[in-house]
Design an enzyme around this catalytic site. Sequence first.
Site, PDB file in Angstrom:
ATOM      1  N   SER A 121       0.815  -1.370   0.079  1.00 17.06           N
ATOM      2  CA  SER A 121       0.074  -0.044   0.079  1.00 17.06           C
ATOM      3  C   SER A 121       0.873   1.445   0.006  1.00 17.06           C
ATOM      4  O   SER A 121       0.125   2.305  -0.329  1.00 17.06           O
ATOM      5  CB  SER A 121      -0.906  -0.184   1.134  1.00 17.06           C
ATOM      6  OG  SER A 121      -1.838  -0.616   1.059  1.00 17.06           O
ATOM      7  N   LYS A 124       0.209   3.655  -2.789  1.00 16.63           N
ATOM      8  CA  LYS A 124      -0.898   4.271  -3.031  1.00 16.63           C
ATOM      9  C   LYS A 124      -0.513   5.931  -2.884  1.00 16.63           C
ATOM     10  O   LYS A 124      -1.433   6.897  -3.317  1.00 16.63           O
ATOM     11  CB  LYS A 124      -1.741   4.376  -1.545  1.00 16.63           C
ATOM     12  CG  LYS A 124      -2.636   3.061  -1.812  1.00 16.63           C
ATOM     13  CD  LYS A 124      -3.606   3.001  -0.494  1.00 16.63           C
ATOM     14  CE  LYS A 124      -4.628   1.686  -0.666  1.00 16.63           C
ATOM     15  NZ  LYS A 124      -4.026   0.577  -0.283  1.00 16.63           N
ATOM     16  N   SER A 176      -5.542   3.270   4.395  1.00 23.36           N
ATOM     17  CA  SER A 176      -5.075   2.385   3.380  1.00 23.36           C
ATOM     18  C   SER A 176      -6.420   1.861   2.701  1.00 23.36           C
ATOM     19  O   SER A 176      -6.397   0.775   2.302  1.00 23.36           O
ATOM     20  CB  SER A 176      -4.251   1.492   4.002  1.00 23.36           C
ATOM     21  OG  SER A 176      -3.408   0.848   3.031  1.00 23.36           O
TER      22      SER A 176
END
EC number: 3.4.16.-
Length: 405
Positions: A121, A124, A176
């Site tokens: 993540s 991102k 997240s």
Amino acid sequence: MAFLRSVSCLAAAVFAVGTGIGLPTAAGEPNAAPAACPYKVSTPPAVDSSEVPAAGEPPLPLVVPPTPVGGNALGGCGIITAPGSAPAPGDVSAEAWLVADLDSGAVIAARDPHGRHRPASVIKVLVAMASINTLTLNKSVAGTADDAAVEGTKVGVNTGGTYTVNQLLHGLLMHSGNDAAYALARQLGGMPAALEKINLLAAKLGGRDTRVATPSGLDGPGMSTSAYDIGLFYRYAWQNPVFADIVATRTFDFPGHGDHPGYELENDNQLLYNYPGALGGKTGYTDDAGQTFVGAANRDGRRLMTVLLHGTRQPIPPWEQAAHLLDYGFNTPAGTQIGTLIEPDPSLMSTDRNPADRQRVDPQAAARISAADALPVRVGVAVIGALIVFGLIMVARAMNRRPQH
């Protein structure tokens, strides 16, 4: 005749500069990696089937640059520190990590900074910055069943709910939310277009080890990055006040949908709560990526960040490993450096939605303009140069025709 010879030389020089003929071009050997650097070309073997494509073969590994981006010392895959520096912390389990100065871009210490790993993540950041750069923060986005059905961590995006881009960014970066990532990807043009934009942004930031296969960081065919590349991405992001504010936010009121009420979203980055001067960051985990983490802090005006890839929660949690790396960085004298986080492509400056906070651009950054962007410039230079040379030749001929006295 001497004048004509000078003109001819000038013509050749202008043509070479305008067209790029004779200039060296980047090359790489995608399959050349020392045995001591097992992840120089490809990521570690997957532990599950999440990266198997639905059809066809997985993409080939990215080409390895002929020289390490950011400096030759960053081509090593062991622990790299500046001469005379103290040993790096011994309780960091991440197979690749980096400590760098957010403002100067100086890389203070690293381990296998260009080793290729899966980001989980922490990738991102690219969805966030592509959205911040191109979308209006108060734009309304309707949730969909596809958003709600995405695998992994979610913040509650669903049909019947309406969310602003700003709210989705908070869900994306604070907790997240994979559903928030997919909702933002739809606003970037849908999945194929969003991935194209995200990968283009990564390339313009100098990320030569990065290929994004999913907007959420879930493992996918060809997914790849490096500690160095993640450092580039987050250094760029932290210079944007919208991003910096979100990752430093501890709680945020996230809207509900239908019969589901809104709730208080909490930031899942423990560094933010436990490290003095913490600026926030991002957590990540998948089975194939392992533990990944980005964190930053400010101490007496010096802002440092650290990146960890392919780690574990042993012997201490990732945020504590990051804290020890930050301590190490702050204990080194200012100016300590083993390499540099390069500046982004200048074209990113024109799309920055926060002009007061734009980054510095050094002369080397101008040389990294993409081939597609550079072609019109080269053609224009060649045409102008040809006209100048033609004019000089005509002047020379006129001078030769004058009667001699």
